[in-house]
Motif scaffolding. Structure first.
Motif, PDB file in Angstrom:
ATOM      1  N   LYS A  19       0.812  -1.209   0.000  1.00  0.00           N
ATOM      2  CA  LYS A  19       0.000   0.000   0.000  1.00  0.00           C
ATOM      3  C   LYS A  19       0.849   1.264   0.000  1.00  0.00           C
ATOM      4  CE  LYS A  19      -3.608  -2.459   2.555  1.00  0.00           C
ATOM      5  NZ  LYS A  19      -4.419  -2.496   3.782  1.00  0.00           N
ATOM      6  N   ASN A  20       2.173   1.105  -0.170  1.00  0.00           N
ATOM      7  CA  ASN A  20       3.031   2.256  -0.006  1.00  0.00           C
ATOM      8  C   ASN A  20       4.043   2.424  -1.134  1.00  0.00           C
ATOM      9  OD1 ASN A  20       2.741   3.703   2.850  1.00  0.00           O
ATOM     10  ND2 ASN A  20       2.188   1.563   3.048  1.00  0.00           N
ATOM     11  N   LEU A  21       3.581   2.239  -2.357  1.00  0.00           N
ATOM     12  CA  LEU A  21       4.423   2.586  -3.496  1.00  0.00           C
ATOM     13  C   LEU A  21       4.849   4.048  -3.378  1.00  0.00           C
ATOM     14  CD1 LEU A  21       5.613   2.188  -6.356  1.00  0.00           C
ATOM     15  CD2 LEU A  21       3.379   2.791  -7.278  1.00  0.00           C
ATOM     16  N   LEU A  22       3.932   4.895  -2.912  1.00  0.00           N
ATOM     17  CA  LEU A  22       4.189   6.332  -2.867  1.00  0.00           C
ATOM     18  C   LEU A  22       5.290   6.691  -1.876  1.00  0.00           C
ATOM     19  CD1 LEU A  22       0.515   7.647  -3.032  1.00  0.00           C
ATOM     20  CD2 LEU A  22       2.160   7.392  -4.902  1.00  0.00           C
ATOM     21  N   PRO A  61      11.275  -1.241  -5.006  1.00  0.00           N
ATOM     22  CA  PRO A  61      11.499  -2.696  -4.952  1.00  0.00           C
ATOM     23  C   PRO A  61      10.630  -3.431  -5.966  1.00  0.00           C
ATOM     24  CG  PRO A  61      11.289  -1.786  -2.744  1.00  0.00           C
ATOM     25  CD  PRO A  61      10.925  -0.678  -3.686  1.00  0.00           C
ATOM     26  N   GLN A  62      11.176  -4.510  -6.503  1.00  0.00           N
ATOM     27  CA  GLN A  62      10.468  -5.248  -7.547  1.00  0.00           C
ATOM     28  C   GLN A  62       9.115  -5.764  -7.069  1.00  0.00           C
ATOM     29  OE1 GLN A  62      11.073  -5.828 -10.729  1.00  0.00           O
ATOM     30  NE2 GLN A  62      13.119  -4.985 -10.981  1.00  0.00           N
ATOM     31  N   PHE A  63       9.024  -6.215  -5.819  1.00  0.00           N
ATOM     32  CA  PHE A  63       7.752  -6.781  -5.366  1.00  0.00           C
ATOM     33  C   PHE A  63       6.685  -5.699  -5.205  1.00  0.00           C
ATOM     34  CE2 PHE A  63       9.673  -5.727  -1.281  1.00  0.00           C
ATOM     35  CZ  PHE A  63       8.611  -5.308  -0.505  1.00  0.00           C
ATOM     36  N   VAL A  64       7.119  -4.462  -4.905  1.00  0.00           N
ATOM     37  CA  VAL A  64       6.162  -3.354  -4.830  1.00  0.00           C
ATOM     38  C   VAL A  64       5.695  -2.983  -6.230  1.00  0.00           C
ATOM     39  CG1 VAL A  64       5.834  -0.953  -4.143  1.00  0.00           C
ATOM     40  CG2 VAL A  64       7.158  -2.491  -2.690  1.00  0.00           C
ATOM     41  N   ALA A  65       6.641  -2.939  -7.174  1.00  0.00           N
ATOM     42  CA  ALA A  65       6.272  -2.672  -8.576  1.00  0.00           C
ATOM     43  C   ALA A  65       5.302  -3.734  -9.082  1.00  0.00           C
ATOM     44  CB  ALA A  65       7.523  -2.649  -9.442  1.00  0.00           C
ATOM     45  N   ARG A  66       5.494  -4.959  -8.649  1.00  0.00           N
ATOM     46  CA  ARG A  66       4.619  -6.054  -9.074  1.00  0.00           C
ATOM     47  C   ARG A  66       3.220  -5.895  -8.483  1.00  0.00           C
ATOM     48  NH1 ARG A  66       7.890  -9.663  -8.045  1.00  0.00           N
ATOM     49  NH2 ARG A  66       7.279 -10.196  -5.923  1.00  0.00           N
ATOM     50  N   GLU A  67       3.132  -5.528  -7.224  1.00  0.00           N
ATOM     51  CA  GLU A  67       1.831  -5.382  -6.575  1.00  0.00           C
ATOM     52  C   GLU A  67       1.007  -4.258  -7.197  1.00  0.00           C
ATOM     53  OE1 GLU A  67       0.248  -7.223  -4.345  1.00  0.00           O
ATOM     54  OE2 GLU A  67       1.903  -8.626  -4.579  1.00  0.00           O
ATOM     55  N   PHE A  68       1.683  -3.211  -7.661  1.00  0.00           N
ATOM     56  CA  PHE A  68       0.973  -2.086  -8.267  1.00  0.00           C
ATOM     57  C   PHE A  68       0.810  -2.234  -9.768  1.00  0.00           C
ATOM     58  CE2 PHE A  68       1.441  -0.191  -4.202  1.00  0.00           C
ATOM     59  CZ  PHE A  68       0.479   0.801  -4.129  1.00  0.00           C
ATOM     60  N   GLY A  69       1.323  -3.317 -10.325  1.00  0.00           N
ATOM     61  CA  GLY A  69       1.127  -3.580 -11.744  1.00  0.00           C
ATOM     62  C   GLY A  69       2.113  -2.898 -12.665  1.00  0.00           C
ATOM     63  N   TYR A  79      12.829   0.026 -11.665  1.00  0.00           N
ATOM     64  CA  TYR A  79      11.891   1.143 -11.647  1.00  0.00           C
ATOM     65  C   TYR A  79      12.400   2.168 -10.632  1.00  0.00           C
ATOM     66  CZ  TYR A  79       9.235  -2.731 -13.579  1.00  0.00           C
ATOM     67  OH  TYR A  79       8.847  -3.814 -14.325  1.00  0.00           O
ATOM     68  N   VAL A  80      12.517   3.418 -11.046  1.00  0.00           N
ATOM     69  CA  VAL A  80      13.046   4.462 -10.171  1.00  0.00           C
ATOM     70  C   VAL A  80      11.981   5.536  -9.976  1.00  0.00           C
ATOM     71  CG1 VAL A  80      14.838   6.212  -9.876  1.00  0.00           C
ATOM     72  CG2 VAL A  80      15.405   4.030 -10.955  1.00  0.00           C
ATOM     73  N   GLY A  81      11.569   5.751  -8.737  1.00  0.00           N
ATOM     74  CA  GLY A  81      10.581   6.770  -8.427  1.00  0.00           C
ATOM     75  C   GLY A  81      11.209   8.149  -8.484  1.00  0.00           C
TER      76      GLY A  81
END
Length: 208
Positions: A19-22, A61-69, A79-81
């Protein structure tokens, strides 16, 4: 017991991170952004965790990128924010600018993902900026501006793409060099695509 607590911690951390990609992305303070490839690139690539990145920002992190699609939208090395900002007047949507890192340097690009904060889902995405070279064939350059184009309190997107075609034209295949522009205007919760008007194109070209 220690093993169980470790598992609980990992599961809790994983759920929290979903819940915290941001939280991995710094905040843009400006409500008007000009996004172009070199603006957020390193003059020299830098290494972090034994990986090399071309864009400045926080590594997602890759798993966060995966959860958000993100990984289903862009199959990338990393992926770089780069930055986040409020997209609409009601604050329901959050704009996120992300550097998409591919193994091949000239394939990397900067994209926009719009996240619905009530569902934590990406509801819109588009390429903002890139510089790509097709060896001996063409150069492709794209820049974008994010601002309130129609003065309604919500942000919109204006994109200008430039193609330099090295190939000589033929009867079957004309030279593809040229410049094109288009916009996405935010209207009633949707981003509506249209070709850029001549008047706006002139303004954006000066800004570019």
């Amino acid at each position: 017991m220690k093993y169980i607590l470790s598992v609980i911690f990992l599961v809790s951390f994983y759920s929290f991170s979903q819940k915290n990609l941001l939280k991995f992305i710094p905040k843009f303070e400006s409500d008007s952004l000009h996004i172009y490839p070199s603006a957020y690139s390193n003059l020299l690539t830098y290494a972090k965790d034994k990986q090399t990145f071309r864009f400045n920002g926080e590594v997602i992190p890759q798993f966060v990128a995966r959860e958000f699609g993100l990984d289903s939208l862009y199959k990338a090395k990393a992926y770089v924010g780069i930055g986040k900002f409020k997209f609409d007047a009601t604050s329901k949507y959050q704009g996120v600018v992300v550097g998409i890192e591919y193994s091949y340097a000239y394939s990397s690009k900067i994209i926009l993902a719009v996240i619905d904060k009530t569902t934590n889902k990406i509801v819109f995405n588009t390429d903002l900026a890139y510089y790509s070279v097709i060896e001996g064939t063409a150069e492709l350059l794209q820049n974008a501006t994010i601002c309130d184009l129609d003065h309604d309190g919500d942000l919109d997107i204006a994109v200008i793409s430039n193609t330099i075609d090295y190939e000589l034209p033929t009867d079957e295949l004309p030279n593809a060099s040229g410049t094109a522009g288009y916009t996405y205007l935010y209207e009633n919760g949707n981003l509506v695509y249209s070709s850029m008007s001549k008047s706006l194109f002139k303004v954006m070209w000066i800004l570019k």
